[in-house]
Design an enzyme around this catalytic site. Structure first.
Site, mmCIF file in Angstrom:
data_model
loop_
_atom_site.group_PDB
_atom_site.id
_atom_site.type_symbol
_atom_site.label_atom_id
_atom_site.label_comp_id
_atom_site.label_asym_id
_atom_site.label_seq_id
_atom_site.Cartn_x
_atom_site.Cartn_y
_atom_site.Cartn_z
ATOM 1 N N TRP A 139 74.610 57.528 0.415
ATOM 2 C CA TRP A 139 73.911 57.050 -0.791
ATOM 3 C C TRP A 139 72.867 56.020 -0.395
ATOM 4 O O TRP A 139 72.897 55.522 0.736
ATOM 5 C CB TRP A 139 74.916 56.427 -1.787
ATOM 6 C CG TRP A 139 74.438 56.552 -3.207
ATOM 7 C CD1 TRP A 139 73.966 55.557 -4.015
ATOM 8 C CD2 TRP A 139 74.355 57.761 -3.969
ATOM 9 N NE1 TRP A 139 73.605 56.087 -5.225
ATOM 10 C CE2 TRP A 139 73.825 57.430 -5.228
ATOM 11 C CE3 TRP A 139 74.667 59.102 -3.707
ATOM 12 C CZ2 TRP A 139 73.592 58.389 -6.230
ATOM 13 C CZ3 TRP A 139 74.449 60.050 -4.700
ATOM 14 C CH2 TRP A 139 73.916 59.684 -5.947
ATOM 15 N N ASP A 195 65.816 50.295 -4.504
ATOM 16 C CA ASP A 195 65.349 49.941 -5.841
ATOM 17 C C ASP A 195 66.267 50.530 -6.909
ATOM 18 O O ASP A 195 67.217 51.248 -6.602
ATOM 19 C CB ASP A 195 63.908 50.433 -6.041
ATOM 20 C CG ASP A 195 63.816 51.942 -6.137
ATOM 21 O OD1 ASP A 195 64.584 52.649 -5.441
ATOM 22 O OD2 ASP A 195 62.991 52.443 -6.912
ATOM 23 N N GLU A 198 67.058 54.075 -6.779
ATOM 24 C CA GLU A 198 67.863 54.467 -5.611
ATOM 25 C C GLU A 198 67.077 55.287 -4.600
ATOM 26 O O GLU A 198 67.625 56.143 -3.914
ATOM 27 C CB GLU A 198 69.112 55.266 -6.051
ATOM 28 C CG GLU A 198 69.797 54.710 -7.268
ATOM 29 C CD GLU A 198 71.185 55.270 -7.507
ATOM 30 O OE1 GLU A 198 71.270 56.391 -8.020
ATOM 31 O OE2 GLU A 198 72.167 54.592 -7.155
ATOM 32 N N GLU A 199 65.781 55.043 -4.521
ATOM 33 C CA GLU A 199 64.954 55.886 -3.650
ATOM 34 C C GLU A 199 64.231 55.108 -2.562
ATOM 35 O O GLU A 199 64.062 55.602 -1.454
ATOM 36 C CB GLU A 199 63.902 56.617 -4.505
ATOM 37 C CG GLU A 199 64.513 57.645 -5.448
ATOM 38 C CD GLU A 199 63.503 58.225 -6.420
ATOM 39 O OE1 GLU A 199 62.420 57.634 -6.588
ATOM 40 O OE2 GLU A 199 63.822 59.271 -7.016
ATOM 41 N N GLU A 421 69.163 61.839 -20.224
ATOM 42 C CA GLU A 421 68.381 60.947 -19.361
ATOM 43 C C GLU A 421 66.879 61.157 -19.569
ATOM 44 O O GLU A 421 66.109 60.205 -19.637
ATOM 45 C CB GLU A 421 68.758 61.230 -17.902
ATOM 46 C CG GLU A 421 68.023 60.381 -16.888
ATOM 47 C CD GLU A 421 68.419 60.763 -15.461
ATOM 48 O OE1 GLU A 421 68.026 61.858 -14.999
ATOM 49 O OE2 GLU A 421 69.138 59.973 -14.824
#
Ligand SMILES: *[C@@H]1O[C@H](CO)[C@@H](O)[C@H](O)[C@H]1NC(C)=O
Ligand SMILES: *[C@@H]1O[C@H](CO)[C@@H](O)[C@H](O)[C@H]1NC(C)=O
Ligand SMILES: *[C@@H]1O[C@H](CO)[C@@H](O)[C@H](O)[C@H]1NC(C)=O
Ligand SMILES: *[C@@H]1O[C@H](CO)[C@@H](O)[C@H](O)[C@H]1NC(C)=O
Ligand SMILES: *[C@@H]1O[C@H](CO)[C@@H](O)[C@H](O)[C@H]1NC(C)=O
Ligand SMILES: *[C@@H]1O[C@H](CO)[C@@H](O)[C@H](O)[C@H]1NC(C)=O
Ligand SMILES: *[C@@H]1O[C@H](CO)[C@@H](O)[C@H](O)[C@H]1NC(C)=O
Length: 577
Positions: A139, A195, A198-199, A421
């Site tokens: 992750w 960030d 998550e990238e 989302e």
């Protein structure tokens, strides 16, 4: 019927028609959003089966995508809404849930995970299984906004408990949880992070801003309950200084991340503005308040970035509201509008309107001129008191823009009111995870702001930026300005109630001060541990001390010493002498 109504609203009707459209949407959507949020909280939420008490699932979706996990960031933002509704007296039935959250987070903090243990970086772990066990797959970790957001939510709750004469619980139960997070932020803020999407691993405006907020609130809470929080304001000064560096004066916007290779126009920055709103700070640009000239300029640049990338936005006038997403270069699910990003635009403007109203005027500056010229193409730089017709016209137009933004989401909300989302950039159909808890939370905070709800202040008023930027932990040794994470492990047996602290020859180690020495973690007793950011390539002396009933016992001489490496991290293993 419903779609028709919102389509009309979007066709550029009058301010009152827009307000009416937003009103009717909110009347049906607010209870759906509240119920949708609560359904995703364990153990009894109807869509959260298997989640432990106080655990927020991100979404009940288990495939394409599988979001049946709990993220510290999302959970903390969701519970900020719960705690705000409780503490502002909007819904006093939520106290049991708030207590469930704090117990769940107290447990999660102690779960060893791929980022480390509670004392070696584990607090930066972004997501866990909903039974409170560690998620061990690959992750984007660590994500250092989580501990900051969690402490902000818990501090808000703590302050309310103190207002209600429950200081024992705050000092004995809440403070130790909050302190772990604050100490993590204080010692790690100057390290890179993934960030909020998550990238990108670099430094992130949202993370820096929420860390700054957390430390300010933490210092104030510590003072209020007579605990030591002396390092928090010093670290906050470094964060506030660093925060300024994200502003891009040429582009008139905030660059979301220092890495990532994109333009940097990103919902990250709008979310920052609403999640660090403090009406007592007025329109101060130092903390990028919603009505500050920088945040307004940024908002226009951000919104405009989506006008041509989504076909559902085509044909809409260049000064009218549109659907917005994470960032224009997004390719996740081919890149689409997000409900929470679009709601954030509306919320920033509602917050701005509340602030102008409380100040009795608004300023148009050279920085915010382009933003205001969307509403009056000849408006000039100046101060417009609330008695002026220009103020009336501008605030009315801003309100319509915000209501119109809500109506964009309304248009693409399915008839059952469920908020996923994203929605498809071509068809407007819901997309990706269904019933995203954060989408519901974002609807509620936007509606609350429209309704005049002002969250508690966090101490943003009157802050000034230091003239030189201290880096993590401040102090000047190690010429490169870089820092390295040093983990201290010391084997020390203690009696019940006795604790081991660390102090030493640099600011980061409190300059030999026993009264502000750093408490080590006993999670792996009899090994006591602490990770501290120290200047790189620096030679440092230190000692462990024991404190029992206020009595300080120093380790015997000589001082311990170490030389930090030029980068990376380092672990020392000592035994109490
Ligand atoms: C203080 O608040 C906590 C958390 O809600 C509660 O469990 C406790 O009973 C309260 N104590 C008092 C004295 O009100
Ligand atoms: C650390 O802080 C300094 C000073 O503000 C800043 O220049 C640097 O980019 C920061 N680095 C990280 C990774 O936060
Ligand atoms: C307008 O600008 C003046 C001068 O900088 C400042 O004192 C005042 O607080 C500002 N008012 C608003 C509403 O931003
Ligand atoms: C637009 O701004 C100009 C200059 O400040 C002002 O004279 C004019 O009245 C404004 N128009 C409206 C409709 O408020
Ligand atoms: C807004 O305020 C009104 C009046 O206090 C209240 O009835 C309504 O529930 C509020 N709506 C939301 C979404 O908070
Ligand atoms: C340890 O460091 C302190 C602070 O610099 C100094 O006063 C003390 O003499 C040192 N102890 C020894 C044994 O060198
Ligand atoms: C301390 O122990 C850890 C493993 O427990 C090891 O990786 C590290 O190298 C040790 N540090 C030193 C300075 O020997």
């Amino acid at each position: 019927m419903r779609l028709f109504q919102y389509a009309l609203a979007l066709a550029g009707l009058s301010a009152s028609a827009l307000a009416q459209s937003a009103d009717s949407y909110i009347a049906t959507e607010a209870p759906i959003a509240k119920a949708g949020l609560l359904a995703n909280i364990g153990p009894s939420g109807s869509k959260a089966s298997g989640a432990k008490s106080g655990i927020v699932i991100a979404s009940p979706s288990t495939s394409n995508p599988n979001y049946l996990y709990t993220w510290t960031r999302d959970s903390s933002l969701v519970f900020k809404v719960v705690v705000d509704q409780l503490t502002l007296g909007l819904d006093t039935s939520l106290r049991g849930l708030a207590d469930g959250f704090l117990v769940a987070q107290q447990t999660i903090q102690q779960v060893s995970n791929p980022s480390g243990t509670v004392s070696t970086g584990g607090l930066g772990e972004p997501k866990f299984n909903i039974d409170e066990t560690a998620f061990t797959g690959a992750w984007g970790r660590p994500q250092r906004d989580g501990p900051a957001l969690r402490s902000t939510t818990l501090i808000t709750y703590a302050n309310w408990l103190l207002d209600n004469s429950n200081s024992t619980f705050v000092t004995n139960t809440l403070w130790p949880i909050i302190k772990l997070d604050l100490d993590y932020v204080a010692s790690n803020w100057n390290q890179s992070t993934f960030d909020l999407w998550e990238e990108v691993q670099s430094s992130s405006f949202f993370t820096t801003a929420v860390q700054h907020r957390a430390l300010r609130q933490g210092a104030a809470l510590a003072a209020r309950i007579g605990q030591s929080g002396s390092t928090y304001n010093a670290q906050a000064a470094g964060l506030l200084c660093f925060l300024q560096s994200y502003w891009n004066p040429t582009g008139g916007y905030v660059t979301a991340n220092t890495g990532g290779g994109r333009s940097g126009r990103d919902a990250n920055t709008v979310l920052t503005s609403i999640h660090t709103f403090d009406i007592t700070a007025g329109c101060d640009a130092t903390t990028f308040q919603p009505c500050s000239d920088k945040a307004l300029s940024n908002l226009k640049v951000y919104v405009d970035a989506f006008r041509s990338v989504y076909s559902i936005n085509s044909g809409i006038a260049s000064t009218s509201p549109v659907a917005t997403g994470r960032y224009p270069e997004d390719s996740y699910y081919s890149g689409n509008p997000w409900y929470l990003a679009t709601f954030a635009v509306a919320e920033q403007l509602y917050d701005a309107l509340l602030t102008w109203q409380s100040l009795g005027s608004l300023n148009v500056t050279s920085t915010s001129l382009a933003f205001f010229r969307q509403f009056n193409s000849t408006v000039a730089v100046g101060t417009y008191p609330s008695s002026s017709s220009t103020y009336a016209a501008l605030t009315s137009a801003v309100k319509s823009f915000a209501d119109g933004t809500v109506s964009v989401n309304a248009k693409y909300t399915p008839s059952n009111g469920g908020l996923s989302e994203q929605y498809d950039k071509n068809s407007g159909s819901p997309l990706s995870a269904v019933d995203l808890t954060w989408s519901y939370a974002s609807a509620l905070t936007a509606f609350m702001a429209r309704n005049g709800t002002v969250p508690a202040s966090w101490g943003a008023a009157g802050l000034t930026v230091p003239s030189t930027c201290p880096s993590g932990g401040s102090s000047g040794s190690g010429g490169s300005g870089g820092t390295v994470a040093v983990t201290f492990n010391v084997h020390a047996t203690t009696v019940w109630g006795e604790n081991i602290y660390l102090t030493g020859s640099v600011n980061e180690l409190q300059n030999w001060s026993p009264s502000t020495a750093l408490l080590m973690s006993s999670a792996n007793y009899p090994t006591w541990s602490l990770t501290v950011n120290l200047p790189a390539s620096a030679s440092i002396q230190y000692k462990y001390i024991r404190i029992f009933n206020g009595a300080v016992t120093w380790e015997s001489d000589p001082n311990n010493s170490l030389t930090t490496p030029s980068s990376g991290s380092f672990t020392v293993n000592d035994s109490w002498r």
